[in-house]
Design an enzyme around this catalytic site. Structure first.
Site: not given
Ligand code: AP5
Length: 295
Positions: A239, A88, A228, A199, A164
Site C-alpha cells: 500500500r 486520516k 482489517r 491497529r 489518490r
Molecule cells: P488510522 O487513523 O486508522 O490511519 P489511516 O490513515 O486512516 O489509515 P488507513 O490504513 O485507513 O489508510 P489507507 O489509506 O491505507 O486505507 P484505506 O482504508 O483508505 O490510524 C492508523 C493507526 O495508527 C491506528 O491504530 C491509530 O490508533 C494509530 N494512530 C493514528 N494517529 C496516531 C498518532 N497521532 N499517534 C499514534 N498513533 C496514531 O484504503 C484501503 C484500500 O482501499 C487501499 O489500499 C486501496 O486498495 C483502496 N482504496 C481506498 N481509497 C481508494 C481510492 N481513492 N482509489 C482507489 N482505491 C482506493
C-alpha cells in the site's frame, strides 16, 4: 461480533482551482502555524450507511459540535490525505465530532461493498488485497454518489482517502466538487508499519484503536476488537508503494490549498493543528461572505 471483512483480533478536465482565491490560508497567517511541523504551501447506498456508521456514532458522542452561529454559511469542503496509517481515520473522527461534517472515506465505502459481496466489492477486493488502487470505474462513481447526497451538501464534507490519483482528482473537478482545504498528514515510513500492525477497530462504536498508542478503555471492548484484512506488514508495504507512486500527482493539483501537518505527533496535537486551520478557514469564509454582503 466480528463481521467480515475484518478478522477478529483474537484470531479536471483542468487543474482544480480554489473556488474563491480570497479563502487562501496563505493570506491569513496564524502565529501558531509557524512551526516546521505545520506549513502552508503556496499559497454505494446501504453499503454507504454502514460505511458512515463510525462517523455518525462519533458525532452522537460529541458534546463539542460547533454552534450553528459559529458555522460559515457555506459548508466546509475538506480533503484529508496521507500514507496508509498516517492517521486520516483517527483525525476524521475528531474533526467530525467538532465540525459535524459528513465523513466520506473511500476505503470504508469499498469495504462496505466487499462486505455485502456486490460485483464491485468482489472486484475491489482483488486490488485491495494487493495494496493497489481500485480502478476508477468503481471508485469514482461511488464517491461522487455519496458526495451528491443531500446531507453532504447541507452539512459539508470531509473526504478521506480520495483522490489518490490525478485522474480521480480530475473526475471530481469535472463533477463540480471543489475542496476549500487539502490536509496532508506527513508521517515517516518506519512509523507507519508499526501503526498498521497494531491497529484494531471496534465494530460496535466504529472507534479506531492501537494496541500500544491508543489501547481500548475496557476489557469488554478489547475482547470485541477486529483487524482489517489488509493490515499486515506485507500488505502495508504494498500500500505504501502505491501511495508513493501517486501522491505527488495529487498534491500538485491542490498545492494552493494544501496544509501539511506532522502526523507523527500525538493525535491530540495533530488535531489541534488541524482545528486551528479549520477555524481560520471558517473565519475567512465568514469574512468573505460579509464582504460580499457589504458590497
Ligand atoms: P488510522 O487513523 O486508522 O490511519 P489511516 O490513515 O486512516 O489509515 P488507513 O490504513 O485507513 O489508510 P489507507 O489509506 O491505507 O486505507 P484505506 O482504508 O483508505 O490510524 C492508523 C493507526 O495508527 C491506528 O491504530 C491509530 O490508533 C494509530 N494512530 C493514528 N494517529 C496516531 C498518532 N497521532 N499517534 C499514534 N498513533 C496514531 O484504503 C484501503 C484500500 O482501499 C487501499 O489500499 C486501496 O486498495 C483502496 N482504496 C481506498 N481509497 C481508494 C481510492 N481513492 N482509489 C482507489 N482505491 C482506493
Amino acid at each position: 461480533m466480528a463481521s467480515w471483512p475484518y478478522l477478529n483480533s483474537s484470531t479536471m478536465l483542468s487543474k482544480p482551482k480554489h473556488p474563491n482565491p480570497s479563502f487562501c490560508l496563505h493570506d491569513f497567517p496564524n502565529p501558531q502555524h509557524s512551526s516546521s511541523s505545520f506549513s502552508f504551501t503556496v499559497s454505494p447506498i446501504a453499503a454507504v450507511n454502514s460505511a458512515t456508521r463510525r462517523c455518525r456514532q462519533t458525532n452522537r458522542r460529541s458534546s463539542l459540535i460547533l454552534a450553528s452561529t459559529e458555522k460559515p454559511r457555506e459548508p466546509l469542503k475538506i480533503m484529508i490525505s496521507g500514507a496508509p496509517a498516517s492517521g486520516k481515520g483517527t483525525q476524521c473522527q475528531l474533526i467530525t465530532s467538532k465540525y459535524d461534517l459528513v465523513h466520506i472515506a473511500a476505503g470504508d465505502l469499498l469495504r462496505a461493498e466487499v462486505e455485502v459481496g456486490s460485483a464491485n466489492g468482489k472486484k475491489a477486493k482483488e486490488y485491495m488485497e494487493k495494496g493497489q488502487l481500485v480502478p476508477d470505474e468503481i471508485v469514482v462513481m461511488m464517491v461522487k454518489d455519496r458526495l451528491s447526497q443531500p446531507d453532504s451538501a447541507e452539512k459539508g464534507w470531509l473526504l478521506d482517502g480520495y483522490p489518490r490519483s490525478s485522474s480521480q482528482a480530475t473526475a471530481l473537478q469535472a463533477f463540480g466538487f471543489h475542496p476549500d482545504l487539502f490536509i496532508l498528514l506527513e508521517v515517516p515510513q518506519e512509523i507507519l508499519v508499526d501503526r498498521v500492525v497494531g491497529r484494531r477497530l471496534d465494530p460496535v462504536t466504529g472507534r479506531i484503536y492501537h494496541l500500544t498508542y491508543s489501547p481500548p478503555e475496557t476489557e469488554e471492548i478489547a475482547a470485541r476488537l477486529t483487524q482489517r484484512f489488509d493490515d499486515t506488514e506485507e500488505r502495508v508495504k504494498l500500500r505504501l508503494q502505491t501511495h508513493n507512486q501517486n501522491v505527488e500527482s495529487v498534491l500538485s493539483m491542490y498545492e494552493d490549498i494544501t496544509v501539511k501537518v506532522d502526523g507523527s505527533l500525538p493525535k491530540e496535537v495533530v488535531f489541534a493543528k488541524i482545528d486551528s486551520a479549520l477555524s481560520d478557514l471558517i473565519h475567512q469564509k465568514k469574512t468573505a461572505t460579509l464582504g460580499t454582503t457589504a458590497t
